[in-house]
Design a protein around this motif. Structure first.
Motif, PDB file in Angstrom:
ATOM      1  N   ALA A   1      58.614  29.332  -2.441  1.00 56.14           N
ATOM      2  CA  ALA A   1      59.560  28.391  -3.041  1.00 56.14           C
ATOM      3  C   ALA A   1      60.929  28.451  -2.384  1.00 56.14           C
ATOM      4  N   ASP A   2      61.254  29.575  -1.761  1.00 55.84           N
ATOM      5  CA  ASP A   2      62.554  29.697  -1.098  1.00 55.84           C
ATOM      6  C   ASP A   2      62.566  29.004   0.257  1.00 55.84           C
ATOM      7  N   VAL A   3      61.378  28.643   0.751  1.00 58.62           N
ATOM      8  CA  VAL A   3      61.267  28.041   2.085  1.00 58.62           C
ATOM      9  C   VAL A   3      60.921  26.551   2.009  1.00 58.62           C
ATOM     10  N   CYS A   4      60.224  26.141   0.946  1.00 55.92           N
ATOM     11  CA  CYS A   4      59.837  24.733   0.781  1.00 55.92           C
ATOM     12  C   CYS A   4      61.073  23.831   0.794  1.00 55.92           C
ATOM     13  N   ILE A   5      60.978  22.739   1.556  1.00 58.66           N
ATOM     14  CA  ILE A   5      62.095  21.787   1.642  1.00 58.66           C
ATOM     15  C   ILE A   5      61.741  20.462   0.954  1.00 58.66           C
ATOM     16  N   SER A   6      60.697  20.488   0.127  1.00 61.02           N
ATOM     17  CA  SER A   6      60.336  19.330  -0.705  1.00 61.02           C
ATOM     18  C   SER A   6      59.977  18.092   0.100  1.00 61.02           C
TER      19      SER A   6
ATOM     20  N   GLY B   1      57.068  16.939   0.623  1.00 60.90           N
ATOM     21  CA  GLY B   1      55.983  16.230  -0.043  1.00 60.90           C
ATOM     22  C   GLY B   1      54.713  16.089   0.772  1.00 60.90           C
ATOM     23  N   LYS B   2      54.698  16.643   1.964  1.00 59.30           N
ATOM     24  CA  LYS B   2      53.520  16.486   2.832  1.00 59.30           C
ATOM     25  C   LYS B   2      52.263  17.078   2.184  1.00 59.30           C
ATOM     26  N   CYS B   3      52.368  18.276   1.679  1.00 59.32           N
ATOM     27  CA  CYS B   3      51.180  18.905   1.095  1.00 59.32           C
ATOM     28  C   CYS B   3      50.731  18.170  -0.163  1.00 59.32           C
ATOM     29  N   VAL B   4      51.684  17.706  -0.959  1.00 53.17           N
ATOM     30  CA  VAL B   4      51.355  16.984  -2.188  1.00 53.17           C
ATOM     31  C   VAL B   4      50.667  15.656  -1.861  1.00 53.17           C
ATOM     32  N   ALA B   5      51.119  15.000  -0.814  1.00 52.42           N
ATOM     33  CA  ALA B   5      50.513  13.727  -0.413  1.00 52.42           C
ATOM     34  C   ALA B   5      49.123  13.936   0.185  1.00 52.42           C
ATOM     35  N   ASP B   6      48.977  14.981   0.994  1.00 51.69           N
ATOM     36  CA  ASP B   6      47.709  15.178   1.713  1.00 51.69           C
ATOM     37  C   ASP B   6      46.628  15.808   0.840  1.00 51.69           C
ATOM     38  N   GLU B   7      47.030  16.721  -0.045  1.00 57.11           N
ATOM     39  CA  GLU B   7      46.041  17.440  -0.880  1.00 57.11           C
ATOM     40  C   GLU B   7      46.528  17.473  -2.330  1.00 57.11           C
ATOM     41  N   PRO B   8      46.585  16.304  -2.982  1.00 54.17           N
ATOM     42  CA  PRO B   8      47.176  16.246  -4.327  1.00 54.17           C
ATOM     43  C   PRO B   8      46.396  17.017  -5.384  1.00 54.17           C
ATOM     44  N   GLU B   9      45.143  17.305  -5.111  1.00 57.12           N
ATOM     45  CA  GLU B   9      44.398  18.083  -6.095  1.00 57.12           C
ATOM     46  C   GLU B   9      44.757  19.570  -6.027  1.00 57.12           C
ATOM     47  N   ALA B  10      45.397  19.960  -4.944  1.00 57.68           N
ATOM     48  CA  ALA B  10      45.703  21.378  -4.749  1.00 57.68           C
ATOM     49  C   ALA B  10      47.192  21.702  -4.845  1.00 57.68           C
ATOM     50  N   PHE B  11      48.059  20.689  -4.574  1.00 58.50           N
ATOM     51  CA  PHE B  11      49.496  20.939  -4.574  1.00 58.50           C
ATOM     52  C   PHE B  11      50.196  19.895  -5.434  1.00 58.50           C
ATOM     53  N   ARG B  12      51.263  20.321  -6.078  1.00 56.91           N
ATOM     54  CA  ARG B  12      52.083  19.421  -6.885  1.00 56.91           C
ATOM     55  C   ARG B  12      53.532  19.914  -6.806  1.00 56.91           C
ATOM     56  N   PHE B  13      54.441  19.091  -7.323  1.00 60.38           N
ATOM     57  CA  PHE B  13      55.835  19.509  -7.410  1.00 60.38           C
ATOM     58  C   PHE B  13      56.107  20.138  -8.768  1.00 60.38           C
ATOM     59  N   ASP B  14      56.954  21.159  -8.771  1.00 62.04           N
ATOM     60  CA  ASP B  14      57.411  21.693 -10.045  1.00 62.04           C
ATOM     61  C   ASP B  14      58.635  20.895 -10.510  1.00 62.04           C
ATOM     62  N   ASP B  15      59.270  21.318 -11.566  1.00 66.33           N
ATOM     63  CA  ASP B  15      60.393  20.574 -12.136  1.00 66.33           C
ATOM     64  C   ASP B  15      61.598  20.510 -11.208  1.00 66.33           C
ATOM     65  N   ASP B  16      61.627  21.390 -10.214  1.00 63.45           N
ATOM     66  CA  ASP B  16      62.723  21.396  -9.237  1.00 63.45           C
ATOM     67  C   ASP B  16      62.329  20.716  -7.929  1.00 63.45           C
ATOM     68  N   ASP B  17      61.194  20.001  -7.945  1.00 64.84           N
ATOM     69  CA  ASP B  17      60.680  19.329  -6.748  1.00 64.84           C
ATOM     70  C   ASP B  17      60.347  20.303  -5.618  1.00 64.84           C
TER      71      ASP B  17
ATOM     72  N   GLY C   1      56.984  25.683   7.056  1.00 59.40           N
ATOM     73  CA  GLY C   1      56.212  26.927   7.092  1.00 59.40           C
ATOM     74  C   GLY C   1      56.151  27.638   5.759  1.00 59.40           C
ATOM     75  N   ALA C   2      56.293  26.873   4.669  1.00 62.21           N
ATOM     76  CA  ALA C   2      56.319  27.490   3.343  1.00 62.21           C
ATOM     77  C   ALA C   2      54.934  27.856   2.829  1.00 62.21           C
ATOM     78  N   ILE C   3      53.900  27.227   3.392  1.00 57.59           N
ATOM     79  CA  ILE C   3      52.545  27.459   2.897  1.00 57.59           C
ATOM     80  C   ILE C   3      51.933  28.616   3.664  1.00 57.59           C
ATOM     81  N   ARG C   4      51.557  29.649   2.925  1.00 61.31           N
ATOM     82  CA  ARG C   4      51.016  30.868   3.532  1.00 61.31           C
ATOM     83  C   ARG C   4      49.583  31.071   3.048  1.00 61.31           C
ATOM     84  N   LEU C   5      48.731  31.486   3.946  1.00 61.27           N
ATOM     85  CA  LEU C   5      47.316  31.699   3.641  1.00 61.27           C
ATOM     86  C   LEU C   5      46.980  33.173   3.809  1.00 61.27           C
TER      87      LEU C   5
END
Ligand code: SF4
Length: 72
Positions: free
Chosen positions: A9-14, A16-32, A58-62
């Protein structure tokens, strides 16, 4: 086995790429800031790698067990 995925969350810049590409797996929280959807069906590793690589900050880590996957 599928990778475990986290969003830094400290690296995400909102972008929306992950939310658009994989909406079943990623969403925005109340702070976007992106977060994983609780209870979402597991995505194939290939799609997780794609979404991690396409994150502009680079906020998504596996993880494979306790080992972080080098997504680059
Ligand atoms: S793609 Fe990366 S920067 Fe964009 S919303 Fe998702 S985690 Fe945040």
């Amino acid at each position: 086995m599928t990778y475990r995925v986290t969003v830094d969350a400290d690296v995400c810049i909102s972008s929306g790429k992950c939310v658009a590409d994989e909406p079943e797996a990623f969403r925005f929280d109340d702070d976007d800031i992106a977060e994983t959807v609780p209870g979402a069906p597991e995505l194939p590793d290939r799609r997780l790698l794609d979404v991690a690589r396409n994150c502009p900050s680079g906020a998504i880590r596996l993880f494979d067990g306790d080992t972080e996957v080098d997504v680059l």
